[in-house]
Motif scaffolding. Structure first.
Motif, PDB file in Angstrom:
ATOM      1  N   THR A  64       0.864  -0.922   0.059  1.00 48.42           N
ATOM      2  CA  THR A  64       0.139  -0.035  -0.070  1.00 48.42           C
ATOM      3  C   THR A  64       0.878   1.208   0.090  1.00 48.42           C
ATOM      4  OG1 THR A  64      -1.798  -0.981   1.178  1.00 48.42           O
ATOM      5  CG2 THR A  64      -1.892   1.389   1.147  1.00 48.42           C
ATOM      6  N   GLY A  65       0.629   2.334  -0.862  1.00 43.21           N
ATOM      7  CA  GLY A  65       1.497   3.467  -1.112  1.00 43.21           C
ATOM      8  C   GLY A  65       2.364   3.290  -2.084  1.00 43.21           C
ATOM      9  N   GLU A  66       2.636   1.970  -2.617  1.00 44.82           N
ATOM     10  CA  GLU A  66       3.493   1.990  -3.871  1.00 44.82           C
ATOM     11  C   GLU A  66       2.903   1.995  -5.045  1.00 44.82           C
ATOM     12  OE1 GLU A  66       7.100  -0.590  -1.293  1.00 44.82           O
ATOM     13  OE2 GLU A  66       5.795  -1.775  -2.751  1.00 44.82           O
ATOM     14  N   LEU A  67       3.411   2.319  -6.156  1.00 43.20           N
ATOM     15  CA  LEU A  67       2.808   2.343  -7.537  1.00 43.20           C
ATOM     16  C   LEU A  67       3.924   1.945  -8.377  1.00 43.20           C
ATOM     17  CD1 LEU A  67       0.300   2.811  -9.294  1.00 43.20           C
ATOM     18  CD2 LEU A  67       1.172   5.194  -9.716  1.00 43.20           C
ATOM     19  N   VAL A  68       3.765   1.046  -9.240  1.00 40.39           N
ATOM     20  CA  VAL A  68       4.538   0.740 -10.431  1.00 40.39           C
ATOM     21  C   VAL A  68       4.160   1.297 -11.736  1.00 40.39           C
ATOM     22  CG1 VAL A  68       5.580  -1.324 -11.788  1.00 40.39           C
ATOM     23  CG2 VAL A  68       5.276  -1.382  -9.082  1.00 40.39           C
ATOM     24  N   GLN A 125       2.564  12.273   0.978  1.00 39.89           N
ATOM     25  CA  GLN A 125       1.374  11.883   0.158  1.00 39.89           C
ATOM     26  C   GLN A 125       0.858  10.662   0.794  1.00 39.89           C
ATOM     27  OE1 GLN A 125      -0.940  13.040  -1.728  1.00 39.89           O
ATOM     28  NE2 GLN A 125      -0.041  15.285  -2.278  1.00 39.89           N
ATOM     29  N   ALA A 126      -0.489  10.425   1.147  1.00 42.70           N
ATOM     30  CA  ALA A 126      -0.865   9.254   1.535  1.00 42.70           C
ATOM     31  C   ALA A 126      -1.292   8.267   0.410  1.00 42.70           C
ATOM     32  CB  ALA A 126      -2.153   9.670   2.392  1.00 42.70           C
ATOM     33  N   LEU A 127      -1.243   8.801  -0.465  1.00 46.22           N
ATOM     34  CA  LEU A 127      -1.874   7.922  -1.616  1.00 46.22           C
ATOM     35  C   LEU A 127      -0.613   7.244  -2.166  1.00 46.22           C
ATOM     36  CD1 LEU A 127      -4.383   9.399  -3.860  1.00 46.22           C
ATOM     37  CD2 LEU A 127      -4.711   7.579  -2.354  1.00 46.22           C
ATOM     38  N   ILE A 128       0.505   7.834  -2.691  1.00 51.76           N
ATOM     39  CA  ILE A 128       1.762   7.179  -3.244  1.00 51.76           C
ATOM     40  C   ILE A 128       2.787   7.751  -2.707  1.00 51.76           C
ATOM     41  CG2 ILE A 128       2.854   6.822  -5.298  1.00 51.76           C
ATOM     42  CD1 ILE A 128       0.272   7.598  -6.835  1.00 51.76           C
ATOM     43  N   HIS A 129       3.698   6.938  -1.749  1.00 54.35           N
ATOM     44  CA  HIS A 129       4.801   7.540  -1.371  1.00 54.35           C
ATOM     45  C   HIS A 129       5.988   7.078  -1.878  1.00 54.35           C
ATOM     46  CE1 HIS A 129       5.410   3.530   0.734  1.00 54.35           C
ATOM     47  NE2 HIS A 129       4.084   3.510   1.178  1.00 54.35           N
ATOM     48  N   THR A 130       5.916   5.855  -2.804  1.00 53.32           N
ATOM     49  CA  THR A 130       6.812   5.280  -3.493  1.00 53.32           C
ATOM     50  C   THR A 130       6.580   4.811  -4.885  1.00 53.32           C
ATOM     51  OG1 THR A 130       7.745   4.006  -1.494  1.00 53.32           O
ATOM     52  CG2 THR A 130       8.693   3.654  -3.436  1.00 53.32           C
ATOM     53  N   LEU A 131       7.202   5.420  -6.052  1.00 53.22           N
ATOM     54  CA  LEU A 131       7.042   5.480  -7.296  1.00 53.22           C
ATOM     55  C   LEU A 131       8.057   4.581  -8.006  1.00 53.22           C
ATOM     56  CD1 LEU A 131       4.735   5.933  -9.731  1.00 53.22           C
ATOM     57  CD2 LEU A 131       6.323   8.027 -10.092  1.00 53.22           C
ATOM     58  N   TYR A 132       7.630   3.695  -8.672  1.00 52.96           N
ATOM     59  CA  TYR A 132       8.560   2.751  -9.478  1.00 52.96           C
ATOM     60  C   TYR A 132       8.145   2.913 -10.906  1.00 52.96           C
ATOM     61  CZ  TYR A 132       9.617   0.006  -5.095  1.00 52.96           C
ATOM     62  OH  TYR A 132       9.997  -0.148  -4.035  1.00 52.96           O
ATOM     63  N   GLU A 133       9.129   3.498 -11.701  1.00 53.21           N
ATOM     64  CA  GLU A 133       8.794   3.445 -13.214  1.00 53.21           C
ATOM     65  C   GLU A 133       8.454   2.217 -13.872  1.00 53.21           C
ATOM     66  OE1 GLU A 133      11.342   6.020 -15.411  1.00 53.21           O
ATOM     67  OE2 GLU A 133      11.346   7.628 -13.775  1.00 53.21           O
ATOM     68  N   ASN A 180      -1.330  -3.935   0.657  1.00 51.60           N
ATOM     69  CA  ASN A 180      -1.059  -5.084   1.362  1.00 51.60           C
ATOM     70  C   ASN A 180      -1.933  -6.055   1.519  1.00 51.60           C
ATOM     71  OD1 ASN A 180       1.103  -3.290   2.363  1.00 51.60           O
ATOM     72  ND2 ASN A 180      -0.175  -2.318   4.055  1.00 51.60           N
ATOM     73  N   ILE A 181      -1.423  -7.272   1.433  1.00 46.01           N
ATOM     74  CA  ILE A 181      -2.357  -8.545   1.286  1.00 46.01           C
ATOM     75  C   ILE A 181      -2.095  -9.457   2.526  1.00 46.01           C
ATOM     76  CG2 ILE A 181      -2.436  -8.314  -1.197  1.00 46.01           C
ATOM     77  CD1 ILE A 181      -0.275 -10.638  -1.165  1.00 46.01           C
ATOM     78  N   THR A 182      -2.947 -10.192   2.995  1.00 44.60           N
ATOM     79  CA  THR A 182      -3.043 -11.053   4.352  1.00 44.60           C
ATOM     80  C   THR A 182      -2.472 -12.276   4.102  1.00 44.60           C
ATOM     81  OG1 THR A 182      -5.278 -11.837   3.748  1.00 44.60           O
ATOM     82  CG2 THR A 182      -5.082  -9.811   5.229  1.00 44.60           C
ATOM     83  N   ALA A 183      -2.558 -12.787   2.532  1.00 45.70           N
ATOM     84  CA  ALA A 183      -1.882 -14.047   2.151  1.00 45.70           C
ATOM     85  C   ALA A 183      -1.495 -13.946   0.697  1.00 45.70           C
ATOM     86  CB  ALA A 183      -2.924 -15.205   2.461  1.00 45.70           C
ATOM     87  N   SER A 230      -6.528   0.696  -0.943  1.00 43.14           N
ATOM     88  CA  SER A 230      -5.748   0.692  -2.168  1.00 43.14           C
ATOM     89  C   SER A 230      -6.897   1.029  -3.339  1.00 43.14           C
ATOM     90  CB  SER A 230      -5.127  -0.392  -2.625  1.00 43.14           C
ATOM     91  OG  SER A 230      -5.879  -1.647  -2.641  1.00 43.14           O
ATOM     92  N   LEU A 231      -8.128   0.683  -3.359  1.00 41.48           N
ATOM     93  CA  LEU A 231      -9.283   0.875  -4.289  1.00 41.48           C
ATOM     94  C   LEU A 231      -9.206   2.319  -4.771  1.00 41.48           C
ATOM     95  CD1 LEU A 231     -11.944  -1.260  -2.669  1.00 41.48           C
ATOM     96  CD2 LEU A 231     -10.346  -1.883  -4.633  1.00 41.48           C
ATOM     97  N   PHE A 232      -9.328   3.360  -3.844  1.00 41.37           N
ATOM     98  CA  PHE A 232      -9.415   4.704  -4.214  1.00 41.37           C
ATOM     99  C   PHE A 232      -7.915   5.183  -4.806  1.00 41.37           C
ATOM    100  CE2 PHE A 232      -8.816   9.277  -3.191  1.00 41.37           C
ATOM    101  CZ  PHE A 232      -9.858   9.824  -3.996  1.00 41.37           C
ATOM    102  N   THR A 233      -7.095   4.502  -4.465  1.00 36.28           N
ATOM    103  CA  THR A 233      -5.668   5.154  -5.016  1.00 36.28           C
ATOM    104  C   THR A 233      -5.801   4.378  -6.448  1.00 36.28           C
ATOM    105  OG1 THR A 233      -4.530   4.670  -2.984  1.00 36.28           O
ATOM    106  CG2 THR A 233      -3.035   4.550  -5.221  1.00 36.28           C
ATOM    107  N   GLY A 234      -6.341   3.305  -6.904  1.00 35.64           N
ATOM    108  CA  GLY A 234      -6.478   2.851  -8.159  1.00 35.64           C
ATOM    109  C   GLY A 234      -7.257   3.844  -8.937  1.00 35.64           C
ATOM    110  N   VAL A 235      -8.609   4.221  -8.569  1.00 37.81           N
ATOM    111  CA  VAL A 235      -9.356   5.075  -9.334  1.00 37.81           C
ATOM    112  C   VAL A 235      -8.401   6.356  -9.445  1.00 37.81           C
ATOM    113  CG1 VAL A 235     -11.615   6.573  -9.089  1.00 37.81           C
ATOM    114  CG2 VAL A 235     -11.380   4.080  -8.365  1.00 37.81           C
ATOM    115  N   LYS A 236      -7.941   6.868  -8.649  1.00 38.18           N
ATOM    116  CA  LYS A 236      -7.484   8.178  -8.695  1.00 38.18           C
ATOM    117  C   LYS A 236      -6.447   8.296  -9.802  1.00 38.18           C
ATOM    118  CE  LYS A 236      -6.590  12.628  -6.714  1.00 38.18           C
ATOM    119  NZ  LYS A 236      -6.975  13.407  -5.288  1.00 38.18           N
ATOM    120  N   VAL A 237      -5.396   7.015  -9.935  1.00 33.99           N
ATOM    121  CA  VAL A 237      -4.484   6.727 -10.608  1.00 33.99           C
ATOM    122  C   VAL A 237      -4.870   6.699 -12.086  1.00 33.99           C
ATOM    123  CG1 VAL A 237      -2.425   5.186 -11.397  1.00 33.99           C
ATOM    124  CG2 VAL A 237      -2.589   6.076  -8.849  1.00 33.99           C
TER     125      VAL A 237
END
Length: 441
Positions: free
Chosen positions: A215-219, A365-373, A405-408, A421-428
């Motif tokens: 959560t907070g990462e985006l590729v 930023q709460a949405l994306i703190h780490t960006l991978y190109e 983040n996933i539980t398994a 992460s759903l809202f992050t997805g929509v906004k991205v």
């Protein structure tokens, strides 16, 4: 257009995203059987007024791999039992999935987005501490669950559709939002990618929640999709009494066993990654009967399409040779497939520009703190058919990794993801589409 993400509306969107995701999670359906799911998506789009196409209008029926017609009929009946209109089911003509179409006010590029729909043949964990159990949205479909995040993908796709529709007069061009069945087993991507949804398209976007990203990462651009073929090999022999006349039999079970052992030796290639796996084997009818039938389900994968195609050819020769050794016949059937693919660097940079301009990225930023190109996917995904098809015709493709983040692990019975992460997805997605369609401010 940015006013749709004000604090008040943001909270409403988050609530809607979670509600939609949980509704889909409650009733997962296997690939090509998503009739109830498709119907619910249609109802949502109709309520807003978004036009859509479905069934034979958007797919190439020659590549509808891995369909079980008996299971499909049963799924149609179950959808009706759950309250779906029988006429709506009939209009689908035994094919799930659909394409929403949003026309902008002015001419511009054609942008295609794709979201997958299907669940997995898993019995969801009943551990009380899991959020789906606590919040009462566990799977109600025995033996099937959303264990990969496709329920979240659909929620993102629908809310995104609504926002884009409400802003359509500010868009330049056309956006097509595809809800694709049967991603698991890579069984439907080619049918849709070659069925018309990409006609005249300039850009293609898709992506996945989780997949090793927190959560907070985006590729922005994934690469390393493994080319793959899913294959069923059926061995047909002759049955006989195992004690009285074994010499009169042709042992399909032994042929299948020999094939399995030989297949595992093929995965050697200095040019790149290759994989082969036999997932299941079914054979025989009794301990005192020479088996006249056996079935193995296998897959081949390769870092490049060339590596996979050569491995696949070796696997076919191996299976046929094993059958011949025992005097059996062999029938082969392709049940799925996907090519290699990579995101376009130019589109990665354009997406990065859009996200930075909207200030979605940064340590504070709460949405994306780490960006991978770029980052490897290290699996197979039939969105690669869309990517290859549009790139072949001069367009550009992007496959996003939306951190969650996933539980398994994915495909585990205890799988769940962070719904934030759903809202992050929509906004991205919205931010990138807005940039591509040169939306007016």
């Amino acid at each position: 257009m940015e006013d749709f993400f004000s604090n008040i509306v943001e909270s409403q969107l988050k609530e809607e995203l979670i509600a939609l995701r949980r509704e889909f999670h409650k009733f997962p359906e296997l690939g090509w059987q998503e009739f109830y799911t498709t119907g619910k998506i249609m109802e949502y789009l109709e309520a807003i007024g978004i036009p859509f196409l479905y069934g034979k209008d958007i797919i190439n029926r020659g590549f509808c791999w891995g369909r079980n017609e008996t299971a499909i009929k049963q799924a149609e009946q179950v959808a009706v039992q759950r309250g779906m209109d029988v006429e709506r089911i009939k209009k689908m003509e035994h094919v799930t999935g659909l394409e929403a179409i949003i026309e902008g006010k002015k001419e511009g590029p054609v942008v295609v987005l794709r979201f997958d729909m299907d669940g997995l043949p898993e019995e969801e964990s009943s551990r009380e501490e899991r959020i789906p159990n606590k919040e009462n949205f566990c799977s109600n479909n025995k033996g099937c669950m959303h264990a990969c995040g496709h329920d979240g993908h659909m929620a993102i796709g629908l809310v995104l559709s609504k926002i884009l529709w409400q802003n359509r007069e500010k868009l330049c061009g056309t956006i097509r939002i595809v809800f694709q069945p049967a991603e698991e087993g890579v069984r439907a991507g080619k049918a849709f990618a070659t069925g018309g949804v990409l006609k005249g398209a300039d850009y293609f976007l898709s992506g996945h929640l989780g997949m090793g990203n927190q959560t907070g990462e985006l590729v922005l651009g994934t690469y390393g999709f493994l080319a793959t073929t899913k294959l069923d090999a059926e061995f047909i022999g002759v049955s006989a009494h195992a004690g009285a006349s074994p010499e009169r039999g042709k042992n399909a079970l032994l042929a299948a066993c020999s094939a399995v052992l030989a297949l595992e030796t093929l995965c050697q290639d200095s040019r790149g990654v290759s994989r082969i796996n036999v997932g299941t084997m079914e054979a025989g009818s009794g301990r005192n009967v020479i088996a006249d039938h056996a079935l193995i389900r296998l897959e081949t994968r390769g870092e490049t399409t060339e590596i996979e195609e050569e491995l696949h050819a070796k696997a076919v020769a191996c299976v046929k040779g094993a059958a011949a050794m025992y005097g059996c016949r062999c029938q082969l059937k392709t049940q799925g497939g996907a090519p290699e693919a990579k995101s376009d660097k130019a589109l990665i940079q354009r997406a990065k520009y859009a996200l930075m301009k909207e200030q979605l990225v940064g340590k504070e930023q709460a949405l994306i703190h780490t960006l991978y190109e770029e980052k490897p996917f290290q699996g197979s995904e039939d969105a690669s058919y869309f990517m290859k098809e549009i790139q072949k015709n001069g367009g550009q493709a992007l496959y996003l990794g939306i951190g969650s983040n996933i539980t398994a692990p994915h495909h585990n019975i205890a799988f769940d993801f962070d719904e934030n992460s759903l809202f992050t997805g929509v906004k991205v997605y919205f931010t990138i589409v807005k940039e591509l369609m040169k939306a007016e401010e």
